[in-house]
Write an enzyme that holds these catalytic residues in place. Structure first.
Site, mmCIF file in Angstrom:
data_model
loop_
_atom_site.group_PDB
_atom_site.id
_atom_site.type_symbol
_atom_site.label_atom_id
_atom_site.label_comp_id
_atom_site.label_asym_id
_atom_site.label_seq_id
_atom_site.Cartn_x
_atom_site.Cartn_y
_atom_site.Cartn_z
ATOM 1 N N LYS A 50 58.080 -93.011 -43.676
ATOM 2 C CA LYS A 50 57.628 -92.337 -42.451
ATOM 3 C C LYS A 50 56.159 -91.924 -42.589
ATOM 4 O O LYS A 50 55.363 -92.078 -41.668
ATOM 5 C CB LYS A 50 58.516 -91.120 -42.160
ATOM 6 C CG LYS A 50 59.914 -91.526 -41.677
ATOM 7 C CD LYS A 50 60.909 -90.372 -41.650
ATOM 8 C CE LYS A 50 62.301 -90.909 -41.309
ATOM 9 N NZ LYS A 50 63.366 -89.898 -41.365
ATOM 10 N N GLN A 94 64.261 -83.585 -42.818
ATOM 11 C CA GLN A 94 64.979 -84.761 -43.324
ATOM 12 C C GLN A 94 66.425 -84.386 -43.667
ATOM 13 O O GLN A 94 66.665 -83.455 -44.433
ATOM 14 C CB GLN A 94 64.246 -85.331 -44.558
ATOM 15 C CG GLN A 94 64.844 -86.602 -45.115
ATOM 16 C CD GLN A 94 64.730 -87.804 -44.167
ATOM 17 O OE1 GLN A 94 63.736 -87.959 -43.465
ATOM 18 N NE2 GLN A 94 65.742 -88.633 -44.123
ATOM 19 N N ASP A 119 63.116 -85.575 -33.707
ATOM 20 C CA ASP A 119 64.395 -86.264 -33.941
ATOM 21 C C ASP A 119 65.309 -86.154 -32.718
ATOM 22 O O ASP A 119 66.365 -86.783 -32.681
ATOM 23 C CB ASP A 119 65.112 -85.672 -35.164
ATOM 24 C CG ASP A 119 64.851 -86.485 -36.428
ATOM 25 O OD1 ASP A 119 64.486 -87.676 -36.297
ATOM 26 O OD2 ASP A 119 65.017 -85.926 -37.531
#
Ligand code: NAP
Length: 280
Positions: A50, A94, A119
């Site tokens: 990422k 994460q 997200d």
């Protein structure tokens, strides 16, 4: 006839170029903060990818590595500071968090400011998707999967889509996105009776289960579009999806490979969400 292999790598590369131009046009720095708790090797690899992708499109990334023993309060404190930091447009926690934090994982996700929730997992963004409002942030993997489906077939209206899996991260938002495209949507899961027959009725079949090669050729309708979200590591060390690719590719009209299908799109859509968040 063998299916068209949907090239997620190429489609993601194209999307990244569009995002790069958008970052330049914004005329201000765009920042993504990534919080990584503990030392799960897979999470480290995902975060590394990422961060590399951010650099490629000109997004500044800020990594917050926290120890395996980090407490709920410590993580909450980091999120609060990032929520208030005007240089940060996107915050990614994460997942999964280490075992000792699993009971508070959802509450920590919900403490991310919805406008920075790249997200798309907060109640606000999930609610906006459910209501069909287009000013929210949509979870990256379903967003990327829809782009792949539309690369094979632009008009999805009236098609029967079957999504196997009902997670908040993937199955539920994927079903909402397909509903917005005027598909007739069936969500299947571990309690679905005669899953093979249900799948066989799908014009669009999306598998997100986590069981290697579960979807067999005789589960798939002739000419269906098949999207394989699963990532499974075999004993040989090789990655494979939830679909028996070699068998199904002779039945489907289009299919995504694993690796090289949905995976690269997830990261590209994270970048897209970060740029969108920078415009709020
Ligand atoms: P998850 O939360 O574990 O959900 C799995 C879903 O599969 C559940 O809804 C479960 O049903 C269903 N299921 C389990 N066994 C089944 C069976 N025998 N028949 C039918 N349905 C069954 O997983 P997830 O987070 O959605 O992820 C799914 C897969 O996608 C994993 O392999 C994950 O690694 C992969 N993934 C890939 C990406 C990417 O970027 N490519 C991103 C996210 C996830 P119940 O609800 O009834 O238990």
């Amino acid at each position: 006839m063998s299916a068209h292999i949907i090239d997620g790598k190429a489609i993601a590369a194209h999307l990244r170029e569009e995002i790069k131009a958008q970052v330049t046009n914004l005329g201000k720095p765009v920042g993504l903060a990534v919080i990584l708790v503990g030392d799960d090797p897979a999470s480290h690899v995902y975060v590394g990818n990422k961060i590399k992708a951010c650099a490629h499109v000109g997004i500044q990334s800020f990594e917050h590595k926290m120890s395996d023993e980090a407490t709920e309060e410590e993580i909450r404190h980091v999120i609060k500071n990032l929520n208030e930091n005007p240089d940060i447009h996107g915050i990614l926690l994460q997942l999964p968090l280490p075992q000792h934090l699993s009971a508070v994982q959802e509450s920590l996700v919900q403490s991310i400011a919805p406008a920075k929730d790249v997200d798309g997992l907060t109640m606000t963004n999930a609610g906006k998707l459910f209501l069909g409002m287009n000013d929210g942030l949509i979870p990256c993997t379903p967003q990327g999967s829809l782009r792949l489906i539309k690369s094979a077939e632009e008009n999805l209206s009236g098609k029967h889509a079957v999504v196997i899996g009902r997670s908040n991260l993937f199955g539920k938002p994927m079903a909402q996105l397909l509903l917005q495209e005027n598909c007739t949507v069936t969500i299947a899961h571990s309690r679905t009776k005669d899953l093979a027959s249900v799948c066989k009725t799908a014009d669009i079949l999306v598998a997100a289960v986590g069981r290697p090669k579960m979807v067999q050729a005789d589960w798939v309708k002739d000419g269906a579009i098949v999207i394989d979200v699963g990532i499974n590591r075999l004993d040989t060390g090789k990655l494979c999806g939830d679909v028996d690719f070699d068998a199904v590719k002779d039945i489907a009209s289009a299919i995504t490979p694993v690796p090289g299908g949905v995976g690269p799109m997830t990261i590209a859509c994270l970048l897209a969400n970060t740029v969108k968040a920078a415009t709020f």
